[in-house]
Design a protein around this motif. Sequence first.
Motif, mmCIF file in Angstrom:
data_model
loop_
_atom_site.group_PDB
_atom_site.id
_atom_site.type_symbol
_atom_site.label_atom_id
_atom_site.label_comp_id
_atom_site.label_asym_id
_atom_site.label_seq_id
_atom_site.Cartn_x
_atom_site.Cartn_y
_atom_site.Cartn_z
ATOM 1 N N ASP A 199 43.061 36.328 48.304
ATOM 2 C CA ASP A 199 41.708 36.090 47.823
ATOM 3 C C ASP A 199 41.309 36.985 46.659
ATOM 4 O O ASP A 199 40.137 37.130 46.371
ATOM 5 C CB ASP A 199 40.722 36.261 48.978
ATOM 6 C CG ASP A 199 40.909 35.194 50.033
ATOM 7 O OD1 ASP A 199 41.048 34.026 49.648
ATOM 8 O OD2 ASP A 199 40.932 35.528 51.221
ATOM 9 N N VAL A 234 41.202 37.336 42.764
ATOM 10 C CA VAL A 234 41.243 36.396 41.643
ATOM 11 C C VAL A 234 41.031 37.132 40.325
ATOM 12 O O VAL A 234 40.600 38.285 40.295
ATOM 13 C CB VAL A 234 40.167 35.295 41.810
ATOM 14 C CG1 VAL A 234 40.383 34.525 43.094
ATOM 15 C CG2 VAL A 234 38.763 35.903 41.777
ATOM 16 N N PRO A 258 38.207 30.672 42.382
ATOM 17 C CA PRO A 258 39.672 30.650 42.398
ATOM 18 C C PRO A 258 40.265 29.527 41.566
ATOM 19 O O PRO A 258 41.371 29.647 41.060
ATOM 20 C CB PRO A 258 39.994 30.453 43.889
ATOM 21 C CG PRO A 258 38.780 30.926 44.615
ATOM 22 C CD PRO A 258 37.631 30.583 43.734
ATOM 23 N N ASN A 266 43.812 32.487 41.107
ATOM 24 C CA ASN A 266 44.324 33.342 42.174
ATOM 25 C C ASN A 266 45.542 34.115 41.682
ATOM 26 O O ASN A 266 46.420 33.556 41.023
ATOM 27 C CB ASN A 266 44.731 32.499 43.381
ATOM 28 C CG ASN A 266 43.539 32.002 44.171
ATOM 29 O OD1 ASN A 266 43.005 32.702 45.014
ATOM 30 N ND2 ASN A 266 43.121 30.774 43.882
ATOM 31 N N SER A 268 50.225 30.506 40.628
ATOM 32 C CA SER A 268 49.201 31.546 40.577
ATOM 33 C C SER A 268 49.143 32.175 39.190
ATOM 34 O O SER A 268 50.035 32.007 38.364
ATOM 35 C CB SER A 268 49.490 32.627 41.623
ATOM 36 O OG SER A 268 50.787 33.162 41.430
#
Length: 449
Positions: A276, A278, A286, A311, A365
Amino acid sequence: MAFISIPSNNLWPFALVLIIVVAISSLSDCYDPLDPNGNITVIFDTYQWENDGYLAKVTIQNYYQYRHVDKPGWELGWIWAQNEVIWSMKGAFATKQGNCSSFKSDIPHSCVKHPEIVDLMPDSSLENMSVDCCRGGVLDAWAINPSKSFSSFQIKVGNLQQNSFGSAPLNLTLMAPGLGYTCGPLLDVDPTVSLDIGGRRQVQVFRTWKATCTYSSFIAAETPVCCVSLSTFYNPTITSCPLCSCGCRLADKTTETCIRTSFPSIITNDIQSDPDVVKCTDHMCPVRVHWHIMSNYVDHWRVKLTITNYNYNKIFSDWNVLVQHPGFSQKTTIYSFNSTMLPAGFRDEVALFWGIPYVNTELISTKKDQVGSVSTEMLLKKDMDSFTFSNGWAFPRRLYFNGESCQMPLPDSFPTLPNGAVSNFAKPSHCLFLLLTFLISQALLVPCL
């Protein structure tokens, strides 16, 4: 009890509208108008009696059109109505065995009063598998892949009193994989019927219990998980995501990573491993979805749709995006995503987009020097009776990422047309088109020098 005072005559219509809007917004969290029949159904089918219990097949079926169950997968729980134990399982397993000390010879798989069941992985050994099992807890959305939208496992239940056929489990719970689902009671329904011998014979189970689980984003998370930004070729101003769409920063603006206010407990955790954390942005979401109007042609217009993952440690596998837009009522060409139209029953059509296998089904990500994103361009054919760029027509009405509603900018912040250009963009002038055609044709007649 709170009382609402009636305002003066010149204000009561406004107050009435405000009350209706608040009431609708409070109900809309539990009811999705774009997927009114969506739910996850849990079915217990008893197909064989045992000396002290029964054998059952449990099926978890995802009927949501665009909401899927992602990794690490579903977790199903309940409370036994009597003193049942689980003798054995195939296709899934109970996470706790519990205290089985009262059994001297055969030891049950689980003696817990409130067992928690999770799915097996696809590479599990064959002796532990059952039919339609072992998807790692992942259930695809119904509109994307119905053949992988369900999972089943077999369970042998015992320790019932003699001549007892057992009672339906109580307090059914579903984690998929986090909070958000509320399940109704398991009720007796007509026994499940299947076909055998090439569909020529009907086979019926002894008993069927059935429950439905529905999703609420309010239960799942305190803040949204995505937002929408807009831009066009005719206006240099970019409409960003609303400020603090998904929470506000807890870190200084100069830092690279931020912790969202909806997850205060992770401040003391390891940032490198917490999903969590970011990238620091003004919206703190996110995920951001960007809608860019690239160009305008005589009979169609071009749009670029970009999905960005902010993220640092979370990858979205098998993502999807749902867009409600009036332009989808006409022929649409999508270049880099899979797509389908959903029968939402609205004036504005609804399109569902997802990745192409081995190409862009994974939204990676963010790294220190780059962000993870996927994008596509699309051509939308114009309906000349309704097409216009004015009054925000070219922008989405509603947008979802992985089934979660994204925060939209306010309509008054949408990119606007330059002064005097509304009529030209709304519908191309026939005379102007003829003039341009004439000039181009004359230019083609000029010999090369």
